[in-house]
Design a protein around this motif. Structure first.
Motif, PDB file in Angstrom:
ATOM      1  N   GLN A 119      40.392 101.906  29.549  1.00 24.72           N
ATOM      2  CA  GLN A 119      39.205 101.117  29.196  1.00 24.72           C
ATOM      3  C   GLN A 119      39.387  99.642  29.527  1.00 24.72           C
ATOM      4  OE1 GLN A 119      36.187 102.405  28.064  1.00 24.72           O
ATOM      5  NE2 GLN A 119      35.520 100.327  28.591  1.00 24.72           N
ATOM      6  N   VAL A 120      40.573  99.112  29.274  1.00 25.43           N
ATOM      7  CA  VAL A 120      40.852  97.713  29.616  1.00 25.43           C
ATOM      8  C   VAL A 120      40.612  97.495  31.109  1.00 25.43           C
ATOM      9  CG1 VAL A 120      42.702  96.013  29.896  1.00 25.43           C
ATOM     10  CG2 VAL A 120      42.476  97.249  27.749  1.00 25.43           C
ATOM     11  N   ILE A 121      41.120  98.397  31.920  1.00 27.48           N
ATOM     12  CA  ILE A 121      40.976  98.251  33.376  1.00 27.48           C
ATOM     13  C   ILE A 121      39.516  98.413  33.791  1.00 27.48           C
ATOM     14  CG2 ILE A 121      41.651  99.218  35.612  1.00 27.48           C
ATOM     15  CD1 ILE A 121      44.437  99.806  34.258  1.00 27.48           C
ATOM     16  N   LYS A 122      38.779  99.308  33.149  1.00 24.73           N
ATOM     17  CA  LYS A 122      37.333  99.422  33.424  1.00 24.73           C
ATOM     18  C   LYS A 122      36.629  98.113  33.078  1.00 24.73           C
ATOM     19  CE  LYS A 122      36.653 104.376  32.654  1.00 24.73           C
ATOM     20  NZ  LYS A 122      35.978 105.378  31.786  1.00 24.73           N
ATOM     21  N   ASN A 123      37.018  97.497  31.972  1.00 31.46           N
ATOM     22  CA  ASN A 123      36.408  96.225  31.575  1.00 31.46           C
ATOM     23  C   ASN A 123      36.719  95.129  32.594  1.00 31.46           C
ATOM     24  OD1 ASN A 123      35.519  97.560  29.286  1.00 31.46           O
ATOM     25  ND2 ASN A 123      37.007  96.636  27.931  1.00 31.46           N
ATOM     26  N   ILE A 124      37.952  95.103  33.079  1.00 32.22           N
ATOM     27  CA  ILE A 124      38.332  94.129  34.111  1.00 32.22           C
ATOM     28  C   ILE A 124      37.521  94.368  35.373  1.00 32.22           C
ATOM     29  CG2 ILE A 124      40.206  93.421  35.657  1.00 32.22           C
ATOM     30  CD1 ILE A 124      42.116  93.941  33.234  1.00 32.22           C
ATOM     31  N   GLU A 125      37.390  95.632  35.770  1.00 31.66           N
ATOM     32  CA  GLU A 125      36.601  95.967  36.964  1.00 31.66           C
ATOM     33  C   GLU A 125      35.151  95.503  36.822  1.00 31.66           C
ATOM     34  OE1 GLU A 125      38.538  99.934  38.950  1.00 31.66           O
ATOM     35  OE2 GLU A 125      37.526 100.205  37.023  1.00 31.66           O
ATOM     36  N   ALA A 126      34.587  95.650  35.623  1.00 31.52           N
ATOM     37  CA  ALA A 126      33.193  95.239  35.392  1.00 31.52           C
ATOM     38  C   ALA A 126      33.039  93.728  35.554  1.00 31.52           C
ATOM     39  CB  ALA A 126      32.735  95.686  34.005  1.00 31.52           C
ATOM     40  N   VAL A 127      33.984  92.970  35.029  1.00 33.30           N
ATOM     41  CA  VAL A 127      33.916  91.511  35.157  1.00 33.30           C
ATOM     42  C   VAL A 127      34.105  91.110  36.617  1.00 33.30           C
ATOM     43  CG1 VAL A 127      34.957  89.321  34.480  1.00 33.30           C
ATOM     44  CG2 VAL A 127      34.689  91.137  32.781  1.00 33.30           C
ATOM     45  N   LEU A 128      35.076  91.707  37.288  1.00 27.94           N
ATOM     46  CA  LEU A 128      35.297  91.398  38.707  1.00 27.94           C
ATOM     47  C   LEU A 128      34.056  91.716  39.543  1.00 27.94           C
ATOM     48  CD1 LEU A 128      38.931  92.782  39.153  1.00 27.94           C
ATOM     49  CD2 LEU A 128      38.241  90.373  39.260  1.00 27.94           C
ATOM     50  N   ALA A 129      33.411  92.843  39.255  1.00 30.77           N
ATOM     51  CA  ALA A 129      32.227  93.261  40.017  1.00 30.77           C
ATOM     52  C   ALA A 129      31.107  92.226  39.929  1.00 30.77           C
ATOM     53  CB  ALA A 129      31.735  94.624  39.523  1.00 30.77           C
ATOM     54  N   GLN A 130      31.006  91.535  38.806  1.00 33.27           N
ATOM     55  CA  GLN A 130      29.988  90.499  38.648  1.00 33.27           C
ATOM     56  C   GLN A 130      30.201  89.337  39.617  1.00 33.27           C
ATOM     57  OE1 GLN A 130      27.231  90.633  36.611  1.00 33.27           O
ATOM     58  NE2 GLN A 130      27.928  92.736  36.411  1.00 33.27           N
ATOM     59  N   HIS A 131      31.389  89.271  40.181  1.00 31.86           N
ATOM     60  CA  HIS A 131      31.738  88.181  41.105  1.00 31.86           C
ATOM     61  C   HIS A 131      32.124  88.733  42.479  1.00 31.86           C
ATOM     62  CE1 HIS A 131      31.419  85.407  37.778  1.00 31.86           C
ATOM     63  NE2 HIS A 131      32.009  86.348  37.065  1.00 31.86           N
ATOM     64  N   ASP A 132      31.601  89.938  42.763  1.00 35.74           N
ATOM     65  CA  ASP A 132      31.811  90.599  44.062  1.00 35.74           C
ATOM     66  C   ASP A 132      33.285  90.789  44.402  1.00 35.74           C
ATOM     67  OD1 ASP A 132      29.013  90.753  44.554  1.00 35.74           O
ATOM     68  OD2 ASP A 132      29.043  88.654  45.178  1.00 35.74           O
ATOM     69  N   MET A 133      34.062  91.216  43.419  1.00 29.92           N
ATOM     70  CA  MET A 133      35.478  91.484  43.641  1.00 29.92           C
ATOM     71  C   MET A 133      35.851  92.836  43.056  1.00 29.92           C
ATOM     72  SD  MET A 133      37.336  87.817  42.959  1.00 29.92           S
ATOM     73  CE  MET A 133      36.547  87.505  41.382  1.00 29.92           C
ATOM     74  N   LYS A 134      37.048  93.282  43.435  1.00 25.56           N
ATOM     75  CA  LYS A 134      37.611  94.544  42.951  1.00 25.56           C
ATOM     76  C   LYS A 134      39.042  94.288  42.477  1.00 25.56           C
ATOM     77  CE  LYS A 134      34.822  97.278  46.043  1.00 25.56           C
ATOM     78  NZ  LYS A 134      34.719  98.453  46.838  1.00 25.56           N
ATOM     79  N   LEU A 135      39.686  95.333  42.000  1.00 30.51           N
ATOM     80  CA  LEU A 135      41.070  95.193  41.546  1.00 30.51           C
ATOM     81  C   LEU A 135      41.986  94.699  42.658  1.00 30.51           C
ATOM     82  CD1 LEU A 135      41.549  98.369  39.295  1.00 30.51           C
ATOM     83  CD2 LEU A 135      41.161  96.003  38.569  1.00 30.51           C
ATOM     84  N   GLU A 136      41.637  94.967  43.899  1.00 31.51           N
ATOM     85  CA  GLU A 136      42.445  94.511  45.034  1.00 31.51           C
ATOM     86  C   GLU A 136      42.499  92.990  45.124  1.00 31.51           C
ATOM     87  OE1 GLU A 136      40.082  96.961  45.288  1.00 31.51           O
ATOM     88  OE2 GLU A 136      41.515  98.617  45.452  1.00 31.51           O
ATOM     89  N   ASN A 137      41.562  92.295  44.487  1.00 32.39           N
ATOM     90  CA  ASN A 137      41.539  90.840  44.485  1.00 32.39           C
ATOM     91  C   ASN A 137      42.486  90.237  43.445  1.00 32.39           C
ATOM     92  OD1 ASN A 137      38.508  91.692  45.291  1.00 32.39           O
ATOM     93  ND2 ASN A 137      39.109  89.809  46.343  1.00 32.39           N
TER      94      ASN A 137
END
Length: 150
Positions: free
Chosen positions: A79-97
């Motif tokens: 869930q933590v990682i899903k939450n991080i992904e959601a925040v990154l997505a708002q700024h056009d990024m992914k975990l790879e960033n």
């Protein structure tokens, strides 16, 4: 002054000027949360400085229900990682960033189980610091904050 000393002094002065200039010209943006219920929190989900994005720590809370997920350290880590992904997505990024993770566990006894889940998502292997601390928000077992580059 010898020619070599003058050269190194010039390089040093240029470095000081460049660093000072970069600090003066880098725009800092305190982004509003994409989640309405978090917009009045006393912190930003993301602070942007140039192409660097500093994300606030995330815990294993399902933000749609505002409750902690079940499943122990593994469930919370997902869930933590899903939450991080959601925040990154708002700024056009992914975990790879993500270039840096700071992981706080409620106990180092959970390190192995956490690492099993973490390594499936962070395949680029960003730099990481992991430590344990008692008293995480909402009695969480884990909190992760990240720095990303776009």
């Amino acid at each position: 002054m010898k020619l070599v000393q003058r050269f190194f002094l010039s390089v040093l002065m240029l470095g000081i000027f460049a660093t000072s200039y970069a600090q003066e010209t880098t725009e800092i943006v305190f982004h509003k949360s994409h989640e309405v219920k978090k917009q009045k929190a006393p912190f930003s989900d993301v602070v942007q400085a140039g192409n660097l994005f500093f994300l606030a720590g995330q815990i294993g809370m399902d933000h749609s229900t505002r409750t902690m997920v079940e499943g122990g350290i593994k469930g919370e880590t997902v869930q933590v990682i899903k939450n991080i992904e959601a925040v990154l997505a708002q700024h056009d990024m992914k975990l790879e960033n993500v270039v840096k993770c700071t992981v706080i566990l409620s106990t180092m006894d959970d390190f192995g189980a956490f690492n099993e889940v973490y390594s499936k998502f962070f395949t680029k292997k960003p730099a990481r610091t992991t430590f344990a601390a008692s008293g995480l928000a909402r009695n969480a077992k884990i909190e992760i904050e990240v720095v990303a580059v776009r």
